[in-house]
Enzyme design. Structure first.
Site, PDB file in Angstrom:
ATOM      1  N   LYS A  37      -9.031  -7.880   0.399  1.00  0.00           N
ATOM      2  CA  LYS A  37      -8.047  -7.194  -0.445  1.00  0.00           C
ATOM      3  C   LYS A  37      -7.041  -8.225  -0.920  1.00  0.00           C
ATOM      4  O   LYS A  37      -6.369  -8.869  -0.121  1.00  0.00           O
ATOM      5  CB  LYS A  37      -7.354  -6.093   0.351  1.00  0.00           C
ATOM      6  CG  LYS A  37      -6.283  -5.391  -0.463  1.00  0.00           C
ATOM      7  CD  LYS A  37      -5.738  -4.186   0.246  1.00  0.00           C
ATOM      8  CE  LYS A  37      -4.642  -3.544  -0.580  1.00  0.00           C
ATOM      9  NZ  LYS A  37      -4.094  -2.362   0.084  1.00  0.00           N
ATOM     10  N   LYS A  53       3.385  -8.851  -0.879  1.00  0.00           N
ATOM     11  CA  LYS A  53       2.395  -8.680   0.188  1.00  0.00           C
ATOM     12  C   LYS A  53       1.546  -9.934   0.401  1.00  0.00           C
ATOM     13  O   LYS A  53       0.471  -9.879   0.991  1.00  0.00           O
ATOM     14  CB  LYS A  53       1.531  -7.448  -0.117  1.00  0.00           C
ATOM     15  CG  LYS A  53       2.342  -6.136  -0.178  1.00  0.00           C
ATOM     16  CD  LYS A  53       1.453  -4.886  -0.208  1.00  0.00           C
ATOM     17  CE  LYS A  53       2.290  -3.602  -0.097  1.00  0.00           C
ATOM     18  NZ  LYS A  53       1.436  -2.386   0.003  1.00  0.00           N
ATOM     19  N   GLU A 101     -13.145 -13.394   6.208  1.00  0.00           N
ATOM     20  CA  GLU A 101     -12.664 -12.042   6.487  1.00  0.00           C
ATOM     21  C   GLU A 101     -13.842 -11.107   6.791  1.00  0.00           C
ATOM     22  O   GLU A 101     -13.789 -10.293   7.707  1.00  0.00           O
ATOM     23  CB  GLU A 101     -11.876 -11.493   5.282  1.00  0.00           C
ATOM     24  CG  GLU A 101     -10.499 -12.105   5.081  1.00  0.00           C
ATOM     25  CD  GLU A 101      -9.465 -11.585   6.084  1.00  0.00           C
ATOM     26  OE1 GLU A 101      -9.811 -10.723   6.924  1.00  0.00           O
ATOM     27  OE2 GLU A 101      -8.316 -12.041   6.028  1.00  0.00           O
ATOM     28  N   LYS A 115     -11.437  -5.578  -3.187  1.00  0.00           N
ATOM     29  CA  LYS A 115     -10.429  -4.878  -3.985  1.00  0.00           C
ATOM     30  C   LYS A 115      -9.445  -5.859  -4.568  1.00  0.00           C
ATOM     31  O   LYS A 115      -8.961  -6.708  -3.819  1.00  0.00           O
ATOM     32  CB  LYS A 115      -9.707  -3.897  -3.059  1.00  0.00           C
ATOM     33  CG  LYS A 115      -8.578  -3.145  -3.706  1.00  0.00           C
ATOM     34  CD  LYS A 115      -7.923  -2.279  -2.689  1.00  0.00           C
ATOM     35  CE  LYS A 115      -6.715  -1.645  -3.340  1.00  0.00           C
ATOM     36  NZ  LYS A 115      -5.913  -0.930  -2.392  1.00  0.00           N
TER      37      LYS A 115
HETATM   38  C1  PBG Z   1      -2.137   0.864   0.545  1.00  0.00           C
HETATM   39  C2  PBG Z   1      -3.047   0.821  -0.633  1.00  0.00           C
HETATM   40  C3  PBG Z   1      -2.810   0.279  -1.910  1.00  0.00           C
HETATM   41  C4  PBG Z   1      -3.905   0.620  -2.689  1.00  0.00           C
HETATM   42  C5  PBG Z   1      -4.802   1.324  -1.865  1.00  0.00           C
HETATM   43  N1  PBG Z   1      -4.252   1.419  -0.602  1.00  0.00           N
HETATM   44  C6  PBG Z   1      -1.636  -0.415  -2.486  1.00  0.00           C
HETATM   45  C7  PBG Z   1      -1.177  -1.687  -1.936  1.00  0.00           C
HETATM   46  O1  PBG Z   1      -1.814  -2.325  -1.107  1.00  0.00           O
HETATM   47  O2  PBG Z   1      -0.068  -2.071  -2.330  1.00  0.00           O
HETATM   48  C8  PBG Z   1      -4.047   0.310  -4.152  1.00  0.00           C
HETATM   49  C9  PBG Z   1      -4.984   1.164  -4.927  1.00  0.00           C
HETATM   50  C10 PBG Z   1      -4.831   1.103  -6.399  1.00  0.00           C
HETATM   51  O3  PBG Z   1      -4.059   0.313  -6.984  1.00  0.00           O
HETATM   52  O4  PBG Z   1      -5.537   1.885  -7.056  1.00  0.00           O
HETATM   53  N2  PBG Z   1      -2.117  -0.210   1.385  1.00  0.00           N
END
Ligand code: PBG
Length: 333
Positions: free
Chosen positions: A204, A226, A242, A257
């Site tokens: 991610k 983040k 990972e 993602k």
């Molecule tokens: C929460 C989370 C996020 C998304 C999914 N779960 C946001 C983030 O990490 O800030 C993003 C999904 C999207 O943008 O469609 N941790």
């Protein structure tokens, strides 16, 4: 020099022959996109008969549980097998420990139970991260301005157990803390939830494309970013590391993602690992196609179908996407 008949005849390899008509093209198609590949994310709010459209995501809304059940039925009717649920938590219920996430009567856990009993055939995926419940808006516990890893793990593990107890089929840690898949697997097994699956948000990335999602849930970090836990968009090989850790810790499926900017990582995962591969077509990826389509710059249907097909071609069999219902409708025509 003029071309002799002989040299024209020597053009024996003509890829265009395999594109000569609809039937031939469909015979030779290497990839398909089917409703069963899609996961419909749903944003939840408290109340009854509430539907609040999200400005930056045309066609997407936050639903109260009663209306979310209607969306779940629609998904099932068009052949979408899974939902991913995301609650928008009232500010007054947030704290720095995300305690509301364990309240058995919280919005998410009620939704899991009610949707499960209304449409038991659907599999339900629940996100595990502190951000929607946290006054800090970070995925982990914040102490002295730092997101601390090890003290976050028991919080995530308890969140996951609460979700399993409510009947979630999957818990999906999206927090990127080190060791969380293992911590969650142990807690689930200790609680007797050996059948609850873990879909790990494995690679991610710290992405600009989550903007509209954070607006939808009001979950943006209150300070900082983040980048100390989500991955650097520059890195591809690090995603393998990972993945190996998550596999060793007991993940049942691996997610990449966002999707479109990271198709190389999706392709690497599908080639190297045997677990099912998921990709999240995130809010900003959806919004940019919507915006261009609204301006008349892109054909919405063709752009959505092509971009999701490309995620399949890269090797993902599971695609989280806000366009799930619309895509399934087209695919079923
Ligand atoms: C929460 C989370 C996020 C998304 C999914 N779960 C946001 C983030 O990490 O800030 C993003 C999904 C999207 O943008 O469609 N941790």
């Amino acid at each position: 020099m003029t071309r002799s008949k002989g040299s024209l005849d020597s053009l024996v390899r003509r890829p265009r022959r395999n594109r000569k008509g609809v039937a031939v093209r469909s015979m030779v198609a290497e990839t398909d996109l089917l409703p069963r590949n899609l996961v419909l994310p749903l944003f939840l709010i408290d109340g009854k008969e509430k539907r609040e459209p999200i400005g930056a995501m045309p066609g997407v809304a936050r639903f109260s549980i009663d209306l979310a059940i209607g969306e779940a039925r629609k998904a099932f009717a068009v052949g979408i097998p899974s939902l991913a649920l995301f609650p928008r938590i009232d500010d007054k219920k947030k704290d720095s420990f995300a305690r509301e996430s364990k309240n058995p009567d919280n919005l998410l856990l009620r939704a899991v139970r009610e949707i499960k009993s209304a449409v038991p055939e659907l599999s339900i995926i629940t996100d595990v991260a502190m951000d929607p419940y946290s006054t800090d808006g970070h995925d982990g516990l914040v102490r002295d301005g730092q997101v601390v890893n090890d003290d976050t793990l028991p919080i995530l593990a308890e969140m996951a157990v609460a979700k399993a107890k409510a009947g979630a089929d999957w818990v999906a840690p999206s927090d990127m803390m080190d060791g969380r898949v293992g911590a969650i697997r142990r807690a689930l097994d200790d609680g007797g939830y050996t059948d609850t699956s873990i879909l790990s948000y494995c690679a991610k990335y710290a992405s600009a494309f989550y903007g509209p999602f954070r607006e939808a849930l009001d979950s943006a970090p209150r300070s900082g970013d983040k980048k100390t836990y989500q991955m650097d968009p520059a890195n591809r090989r690090e995603a393998m590391r990972e993945a190996r850790l998550d596999i060793a810790e007991g993940a049942d499926a691996l997610m990449v993602k966002p999707a479109l900017c990271y198709l190389d990582v999706v392709a690497d995962f599908s080639r190297k690992f045997e677990l099912p591969i998921a990709a999240y077509f995130v809010s900003g990826e959806y919004s940019m196609i919507c915006a261009a389509a609204e301006k008349g710059w892109l054909d919405r249907r063709r752009a959505l179908l092509e971009s999701h097909l490309s995620v399949r071609r890269a090797g993902a069999s599971i695609i989280f996407t806000y366009a799930a219902l619309e895509l399934a409708g087209w695919l079923n025509e």
